[in-house]
Structures are given as C-alpha cells and as structure tokens.
Design a protein around this motif. Sequence first.
Motif, PDB file in Angstrom:
ATOM      1  N   GLU A  28      49.849  66.072  54.558  1.00  0.00           N
ATOM      2  CA  GLU A  28      50.789  65.673  55.604  1.00  0.00           C
ATOM      3  C   GLU A  28      50.887  64.159  55.740  1.00  0.00           C
ATOM      4  N   ASN A  29      50.417  63.413  54.750  1.00  0.00           N
ATOM      5  CA  ASN A  29      50.430  61.947  54.799  1.00  0.00           C
ATOM      6  C   ASN A  29      51.803  61.421  54.382  1.00  0.00           C
ATOM      7  N   THR A  30      52.584  60.986  55.334  1.00  0.00           N
ATOM      8  CA  THR A  30      53.950  60.533  55.054  1.00  0.00           C
ATOM      9  C   THR A  30      54.217  59.108  55.542  1.00  0.00           C
ATOM     10  N   LYS A  31      53.185  58.386  55.934  1.00  0.00           N
ATOM     11  CA  LYS A  31      53.393  57.015  56.406  1.00  0.00           C
ATOM     12  C   LYS A  31      53.914  56.151  55.257  1.00  0.00           C
ATOM     13  N   HIS A  32      54.845  55.267  55.584  1.00  0.00           N
ATOM     14  CA  HIS A  32      55.487  54.451  54.556  1.00  0.00           C
ATOM     15  C   HIS A  32      54.483  53.586  53.800  1.00  0.00           C
ATOM     16  N   GLU A  33      53.480  53.072  54.517  1.00  0.00           N
ATOM     17  CA  GLU A  33      52.494  52.242  53.832  1.00  0.00           C
ATOM     18  C   GLU A  33      51.771  53.035  52.752  1.00  0.00           C
ATOM     19  N   TYR A  34      51.481  54.303  53.051  1.00  0.00           N
ATOM     20  CA  TYR A  34      50.782  55.145  52.084  1.00  0.00           C
ATOM     21  C   TYR A  34      51.703  55.521  50.928  1.00  0.00           C
ATOM     22  N   LEU A  35      52.940  55.852  51.223  1.00  0.00           N
ATOM     23  CA  LEU A  35      53.905  56.163  50.172  1.00  0.00           C
ATOM     24  C   LEU A  35      54.071  54.977  49.227  1.00  0.00           C
ATOM     25  N   ASN A  36      54.121  53.776  49.776  1.00  0.00           N
ATOM     26  CA  ASN A  36      54.253  52.576  48.956  1.00  0.00           C
ATOM     27  C   ASN A  36      53.068  52.395  48.017  1.00  0.00           C
ATOM     28  N   THR A  37      51.897  52.859  48.448  1.00  0.00           N
ATOM     29  CA  THR A  37      50.681  52.713  47.650  1.00  0.00           C
ATOM     30  C   THR A  37      50.638  53.697  46.489  1.00  0.00           C
ATOM     31  N   VAL A  38      51.199  54.882  46.710  1.00  0.00           N
ATOM     32  CA  VAL A  38      51.029  55.978  45.751  1.00  0.00           C
ATOM     33  C   VAL A  38      52.263  56.240  44.892  1.00  0.00           C
ATOM     34  N   CYS A  39      53.425  56.317  45.499  1.00  0.00           N
ATOM     35  CA  CYS A  39      54.622  56.824  44.813  1.00  0.00           C
ATOM     36  C   CYS A  39      55.021  56.073  43.539  1.00  0.00           C
ATOM     37  N   PRO A  40      54.828  54.758  43.443  1.00  0.00           N
ATOM     38  CA  PRO A  40      55.233  54.091  42.201  1.00  0.00           C
ATOM     39  C   PRO A  40      54.477  54.542  40.957  1.00  0.00           C
ATOM     40  N   PHE A  41      53.353  55.257  41.141  1.00  0.00           N
ATOM     41  CA  PHE A  41      52.497  55.582  40.007  1.00  0.00           C
ATOM     42  C   PHE A  41      52.485  57.068  39.643  1.00  0.00           C
ATOM     43  N   ILE A  42      53.286  57.881  40.327  1.00  0.00           N
ATOM     44  CA  ILE A  42      53.201  59.329  40.100  1.00  0.00           C
ATOM     45  C   ILE A  42      54.557  59.897  39.701  1.00  0.00           C
ATOM     46  N   ARG A  43      54.536  61.038  39.011  1.00  0.00           N
ATOM     47  CA  ARG A  43      55.769  61.740  38.655  1.00  0.00           C
ATOM     48  C   ARG A  43      56.078  62.861  39.641  1.00  0.00           C
ATOM     49  N   PHE A  44      55.015  63.566  40.104  1.00  0.00           N
ATOM     50  CA  PHE A  44      55.181  64.719  40.988  1.00  0.00           C
ATOM     51  C   PHE A  44      54.524  64.428  42.335  1.00  0.00           C
ATOM     52  N   ALA A  45      55.247  64.651  43.427  1.00  0.00           N
ATOM     53  CA  ALA A  45      54.694  64.499  44.775  1.00  0.00           C
ATOM     54  C   ALA A  45      54.845  65.812  45.527  1.00  0.00           C
ATOM     55  N   PHE A  46      53.752  66.241  46.159  1.00  0.00           N
ATOM     56  CA  PHE A  46      53.769  67.478  46.945  1.00  0.00           C
ATOM     57  C   PHE A  46      53.338  67.172  48.380  1.00  0.00           C
ATOM     58  N   PHE A  47      54.062  67.734  49.332  1.00  0.00           N
ATOM     59  CA  PHE A  47      53.777  67.532  50.749  1.00  0.00           C
ATOM     60  C   PHE A  47      53.715  68.880  51.460  1.00  0.00           C
ATOM     61  N   SER A  48      52.939  68.933  52.551  1.00  0.00           N
ATOM     62  CA  SER A  48      52.944  70.062  53.473  1.00  0.00           C
ATOM     63  C   SER A  48      53.809  69.664  54.666  1.00  0.00           C
ATOM     64  N   GLY A  49      54.880  70.416  54.901  1.00  0.00           N
ATOM     65  CA  GLY A  49      55.825  69.980  55.925  1.00  0.00           C
ATOM     66  C   GLY A  49      56.430  71.106  56.743  1.00  0.00           C
ATOM     67  N   SER A  50      55.599  72.037  57.198  1.00  0.00           N
ATOM     68  CA  SER A  50      56.128  73.152  57.996  1.00  0.00           C
ATOM     69  C   SER A  50      56.744  72.657  59.304  1.00  0.00           C
ATOM     70  N   HIS A  51      56.354  71.474  59.748  1.00  0.00           N
ATOM     71  CA  HIS A  51      56.849  70.914  60.999  1.00  0.00           C
ATOM     72  C   HIS A  51      58.146  70.123  60.809  1.00  0.00           C
ATOM     73  N   MET A  52      58.569  69.910  59.559  1.00  0.00           N
ATOM     74  CA  MET A  52      59.715  69.042  59.282  1.00  0.00           C
ATOM     75  C   MET A  52      61.036  69.794  59.363  1.00  0.00           C
ATOM     76  N   SER A  53      62.056  69.125  59.853  1.00  0.00           N
ATOM     77  CA  SER A  53      63.427  69.612  59.737  1.00  0.00           C
ATOM     78  C   SER A  53      63.925  69.296  58.332  1.00  0.00           C
ATOM     79  N   ASN A  54      65.026  69.918  57.937  1.00  0.00           N
ATOM     80  CA  ASN A  54      65.591  69.609  56.623  1.00  0.00           C
ATOM     81  C   ASN A  54      65.966  68.133  56.509  1.00  0.00           C
ATOM     82  N   GLU A  55      66.471  67.564  57.570  1.00  0.00           N
ATOM     83  CA  GLU A  55      66.868  66.158  57.547  1.00  0.00           C
ATOM     84  C   GLU A  55      65.652  65.262  57.316  1.00  0.00           C
ATOM     85  N   GLN A  56      64.541  65.580  57.972  1.00  0.00           N
ATOM     86  CA  GLN A  56      63.327  64.796  57.764  1.00  0.00           C
ATOM     87  C   GLN A  56      62.808  64.954  56.336  1.00  0.00           C
TER      88      GLN A  56
END
Length: 273
Positions: free
Chosen positions: A149-177
């Motif tokens: 459930e880690n979706t903070k922008h600072e954390y995304l900036n640290t991880v996303c540039p280096f990965i091909r696949f990202a998985f999140f748990s988001g039962s609380h999220m709306s489609n827009e989110q």
Amino acid sequence: MKMIAVGDNVTDCYIDQNRYYPGGNAVNVAVNCKRNGFDEVAYIGVFGNDENALHIKWALDQEHVSYTRCRTVLAPSGKPGVQLNAEGDRVFIAGEKNTAQHIVRLRLTPDDLAYIQGFDICHTSCFSSIEPELSKMNQHCQISFDFSENTKHEYLNTVCPFIRFAFFSGSHMSNEQAYELMDTCHRLGTEIVGITQGKKGAIFSCNGKRFFQGIKNTHVVDTMGAGDSFIAGFLTRFVQSGNMDEALDFAAECAAKTCTFYGGFGYPHPMKI
C-alpha cells in the motif's frame, strides 16, 4: 524460464491453530512461480538461526527453490502473529523487532549480481529493505516490485525508475485514484502497473492501456498469500506468452486456489509453547 526472488522470509504464526507456516512476500512468490511452471527458481534473503528458519529452508527444498546465496545471521526469524476473521481474511499482529531482517539489511555483492543476471526476472518488495540496491539490480535483470500500500510520491520516485513491473494493494482506491497512480508510475519509467482490489478484482495498465480482471469464485479458507500468488501467476504467464489478458486470468486462478488452504503455500509446523 528462470526467476529469482530477493528479500523477506518469515514464519506466519497462526495464534488460533498454534502453528506457523513459511512465508514472506519474496518466498511466497518464488515458490508459486516454481509451482506455476518456471524451470528454475532461486531465492536470496537473510535467514535467522532458529528452528523457524530451518523449517523455511526445508519447505524451499520440498519446492525445489534454491537458496544457496542466502545469508544466515545469529538472530530469530520474523514471527508475525496471524488471526483469521469469519471471512478468512488474515489480520496481522506485529511481531518482535529484533529479527534477522530487522538487524541486517541485505547488500548485494558483485557475485550476487552476476548470479541474478542469469535469471529472466527478479521479484522483490517494499518488505525487503532492498531499495538502495535497485539501481544495480536493474542493470542485470528486469525487476518486479510489490509496493503493498506504499503510494507516497517520494517512495515511487525511489523505486519506479528501476523496475518493469509494479504491484499494489488498493482495495480502498477508486478507479480514478488507481488510474492516477498508474500514470505516475508510467511517467517514472515503469512499464506494467497492477493494482489488486480484493473482491473488486484487479486493474492493470501496460504503458497506459487498461486491463480489468475479475475474481474467480472459490471457497475461501484463508486469504494469506493470495496477492503473492496473483503476482506469481501473472509473472509466469506473462513471461511465457507476453499476453496481458492471459496472464491476468491465470493470476486470478492462482489467487483463488491459494485461498482454499492455510498459509502462503502450506507446510504447517507446530509452535512451541
């Protein structure tokens, strides 16, 4: 096909059963990838030196998952407590903070990286304190990462540039989110982003193209490890076929199957009182 998982291992302690089961995101994904059809699967992590660690290793032996490059430290294994509610959903009870993975962070050597390079895909997660190693890892293997459930922008900036696949748990999220999160990950360099939403199914995006997957009906005993099974199912079928729809359908089947038994992948062991 070859995959390697790098990161956490624990024993999930079911309080009501007085039993523990081998687990941890990296271990669960590794075992399920081997069951699903990867020819060779390996695991790198930090083991404690207690009976629980021996049981995890024994279970990995049964599943033909190699752990030859793991470390062992003089410390207990992680032992989170688990209780199940009436619907089979697991509720974690925080364990001790003096475990092997609390006191030692995995640092990858040049030999480790050369070993990882021999695999098609490497899976790891936010539970593994591996973030400082990602910039080196992605030079040797494509990376799959579970953010939970880690979706903070600072954390995304640290991880996303280096990965091909990202998985999140988001039962609380709306489609827009969910769409906003996916688009952010794409902008940062991640090709495929998936958000599992419990009973609502899953939403995935491949470079901006959306995919939707419903759940598979099953008799739920325990949801422990269902998300990890979904990840393993998706990775297995996607590496095999490159087809998003096939991979998602198979992933949903794998998650449903895991809900029919206790533990991330079985192998109960009595807890000492």
